[in-house]
Design a protein around this motif. Structure first.
Motif, PDB file in Angstrom:
ATOM      1  N   PRO A  22      40.653  39.145  35.571  1.00  0.00           N
ATOM      2  CA  PRO A  22      41.259  39.621  36.819  1.00  0.00           C
ATOM      3  C   PRO A  22      41.855  38.496  37.675  1.00  0.00           C
ATOM      4  N   VAL A  23      42.925  38.855  38.360  1.00  0.00           N
ATOM      5  CA  VAL A  23      43.539  37.944  39.331  1.00  0.00           C
ATOM      6  C   VAL A  23      43.738  38.747  40.620  1.00  0.00           C
ATOM      7  N   GLU A  24      43.266  38.193  41.738  1.00  0.00           N
ATOM      8  CA  GLU A  24      43.429  38.885  43.027  1.00  0.00           C
ATOM      9  C   GLU A  24      44.756  38.434  43.635  1.00  0.00           C
ATOM     10  N   VAL A  25      45.586  39.404  44.021  1.00  0.00           N
ATOM     11  CA  VAL A  25      46.912  39.072  44.564  1.00  0.00           C
ATOM     12  C   VAL A  25      47.114  39.811  45.887  1.00  0.00           C
ATOM     13  N   TRP A  47      53.610  42.868  44.670  1.00  0.00           N
ATOM     14  CA  TRP A  47      52.638  42.623  43.609  1.00  0.00           C
ATOM     15  C   TRP A  47      53.276  42.650  42.215  1.00  0.00           C
ATOM     16  N   SER A  48      54.325  43.473  42.047  1.00  0.00           N
ATOM     17  CA  SER A  48      54.929  43.577  40.710  1.00  0.00           C
ATOM     18  C   SER A  48      55.645  42.279  40.337  1.00  0.00           C
ATOM     19  N   HIS A  49      56.100  41.562  41.358  1.00  0.00           N
ATOM     20  CA  HIS A  49      56.707  40.242  41.124  1.00  0.00           C
ATOM     21  C   HIS A  49      55.612  39.258  40.652  1.00  0.00           C
ATOM     22  N   SER A  50      54.437  39.307  41.320  1.00  0.00           N
ATOM     23  CA  SER A  50      53.313  38.444  40.908  1.00  0.00           C
ATOM     24  C   SER A  50      52.902  38.777  39.481  1.00  0.00           C
ATOM     25  N   LEU A  51      52.894  40.075  39.167  1.00  0.00           N
ATOM     26  CA  LEU A  51      52.507  40.492  37.813  1.00  0.00           C
ATOM     27  C   LEU A  51      53.427  39.861  36.765  1.00  0.00           C
ATOM     28  N   LYS A  52      54.740  39.903  37.043  1.00  0.00           N
ATOM     29  CA  LYS A  52      55.696  39.336  36.064  1.00  0.00           C
ATOM     30  C   LYS A  52      55.528  37.827  35.949  1.00  0.00           C
ATOM     31  N   ASN A 112      43.230  43.227  49.122  1.00  0.00           N
ATOM     32  CA  ASN A 112      44.234  42.776  48.150  1.00  0.00           C
ATOM     33  C   ASN A 112      44.208  43.681  46.920  1.00  0.00           C
ATOM     34  N   TYR A 113      45.154  43.441  46.002  1.00  0.00           N
ATOM     35  CA  TYR A 113      45.168  44.142  44.709  1.00  0.00           C
ATOM     36  C   TYR A 113      44.585  43.227  43.629  1.00  0.00           C
ATOM     37  N   ILE A 114      44.290  43.853  42.475  1.00  0.00           N
ATOM     38  CA  ILE A 114      43.854  43.073  41.306  1.00  0.00           C
ATOM     39  C   ILE A 114      44.851  43.304  40.167  1.00  0.00           C
ATOM     40  N   ILE A 115      45.302  42.214  39.573  1.00  0.00           N
ATOM     41  CA  ILE A 115      46.098  42.320  38.344  1.00  0.00           C
ATOM     42  C   ILE A 115      45.216  41.845  37.197  1.00  0.00           C
ATOM     43  N   ASP A 116      45.032  42.722  36.217  1.00  0.00           N
ATOM     44  CA  ASP A 116      44.191  42.386  35.060  1.00  0.00           C
ATOM     45  C   ASP A 116      45.062  41.819  33.947  1.00  0.00           C
ATOM     46  N   VAL A 121      49.387  40.394  28.474  1.00  0.00           N
ATOM     47  CA  VAL A 121      49.907  41.649  29.040  1.00  0.00           C
ATOM     48  C   VAL A 121      49.169  41.850  30.358  1.00  0.00           C
ATOM     49  N   ALA A 122      49.919  42.084  31.438  1.00  0.00           N
ATOM     50  CA  ALA A 122      49.299  42.223  32.771  1.00  0.00           C
ATOM     51  C   ALA A 122      49.412  43.662  33.247  1.00  0.00           C
ATOM     52  N   GLN A 123      48.383  44.116  33.929  1.00  0.00           N
ATOM     53  CA  GLN A 123      48.367  45.487  34.466  1.00  0.00           C
ATOM     54  C   GLN A 123      47.779  45.507  35.862  1.00  0.00           C
ATOM     55  N   LEU A 124      48.392  46.291  36.738  1.00  0.00           N
ATOM     56  CA  LEU A 124      47.803  46.483  38.065  1.00  0.00           C
ATOM     57  C   LEU A 124      46.556  47.352  37.903  1.00  0.00           C
ATOM     58  N   ARG A 125      45.436  46.926  38.492  1.00  0.00           N
ATOM     59  CA  ARG A 125      44.216  47.740  38.378  1.00  0.00           C
ATOM     60  C   ARG A 125      44.331  48.982  39.262  1.00  0.00           C
ATOM     61  N   LYS A 126      43.910  50.117  38.687  1.00  0.00           N
ATOM     62  CA  LYS A 126      43.943  51.374  39.443  1.00  0.00           C
ATOM     63  C   LYS A 126      42.542  51.704  39.930  1.00  0.00           C
ATOM     64  N   ALA A 127      42.488  52.417  41.058  1.00  0.00           N
ATOM     65  CA  ALA A 127      41.183  52.835  41.599  1.00  0.00           C
ATOM     66  C   ALA A 127      40.568  53.840  40.634  1.00  0.00           C
ATOM     67  N   ALA A 128      39.252  53.943  40.642  1.00  0.00           N
ATOM     68  CA  ALA A 128      38.573  54.934  39.806  1.00  0.00           C
ATOM     69  C   ALA A 128      39.123  56.308  40.177  1.00  0.00           C
TER      70      ALA A 128
END
Ligand code: 5RP
Length: 262
Positions: A155-158, A163-168, A202-206, A180-187
């Motif tokens: 995980p990376v906290e962003v 956020w999609s720019h950070s993911l790329k 913040n968000y998490i990118i896995d 391969v990076a994915q934005l973490r979704k809530a349960a």
């Protein structure tokens, strides 16, 4: 003439199989043996650390531990500790932690970790990086040959902004490792398809890797240099000991110079 039959033989004694949660509890209880009265203790997050927090509270209730101050690493642990009556503080008042105890998602042979699949990596790193001793508690399933080796998320906290720019940028940074990076979704419960939001808003990118990342310190520096990145789940050189509970018993690995006694 009916055949005389004696009482039925008792069924053979069978060893009770330990569940993964039993192993987590064994590791947690072993670590809590190192908590002494008067200590400032970093309270980790997750299903393994939860057992350690429960055990500390139990020893406090029994009067076997006194004057403990806990520094929780998430709102979840904060709530657990409050409900159990553990006195709490923060790093502002207690900038040095005597002992931190926490779980991990991966442990490599040099005791480098991946943490944060529970989403609390930032507060965990803040607390555990100022701990004189940081005991990691895991069941044996967490051992990997190299960081990223479980093929599960790193995980990376962003920050939420772009956020999609950070993911790329993260994917490009780790292209050599087939990232391969994915934005973490809530349960799903209540969260639907909304992004998971950390305690720090913040968000998490896995990140998922196909191959080894390579030099961890270089990887860490490169990630932290990206604007918009808050922190990552690589805990490099922070663990002083790792307590591993397996079906064949407990193993303790320690960083040189940080021997702990069983
Ligand atoms: C939370 C963490 C946890 O320590 C890690 O995910 C291990 O959790 P568990 O003990 O439930 O397997 O880093 O952010």
């Amino acid at each position: 003439q009916p055949k005389l039959v004696g009482p039925a033989a008792p069924p053979p004694l069978q060893a009770v199989a330990l569940t993964q949660d039993d192993l987590k509890k064994i590791a947690a209880y072993k670590a809590v043996e190192h908590v002494k009265s008067g200590m400032v203790v970093g309270l980790g997050t997750g299903s393994t650390a939860k057992h350690a927090v429960d055990r500390i509270a139990q020893l406090l209730r029994q009067g076997k531990l006194k004057n403990i101050v806990g520094v929780p690493t998430s709102t979840q642990t904060h709530e657990q500790a409050v409900s159990l009556g553990i006195p709490l503080s923060d790093l502002g008042s207690h900038p040095v932690v005597d002992l931190a105890i926490d779980g991990a998602d991966e442990v490599d042979p040099s005791l480098n970790l991946v943490k944060g699949r529970g989403g609390s990596l930032l507060r965990e790193k803040m607390v555990e990086s100022v701990a004189k001793k940081f005991i990691v508690i895991v069941d044996e399933s967490k051992l990997v040959k190299y960081v990223g080796g479980s093929r599960l998320a790193m995980p990376v906290e962003v920050v939420q902004f772009s956020w999609s720019h950070s993911l790329k940028r993260l994917e490009a940074l780790f292209a050599h490792a087939g990232c391969v990076a994915q934005l973490r979704k809530a349960a799903a419960e209540g969260g639907g398809k909304k992004p998971y939001v950390t305690d720090n808003n913040n968000y998490i990118i896995d990140l998922y890797f196909e191959k080894e990342i390579g030099d961890l310190n270089r990887a860490s520096d490169a990630v932290l240099r990206l604007p918009g990145i808050v922190d990552h789940g690589m805990f490099i050189g922070l663990a002083t000991s790792v307590i591993i509970a397996g079906v064949d018993g407990v193993t303790i690995k320690t960083k040189k110079g940080n021997e702990i006694e069983l």
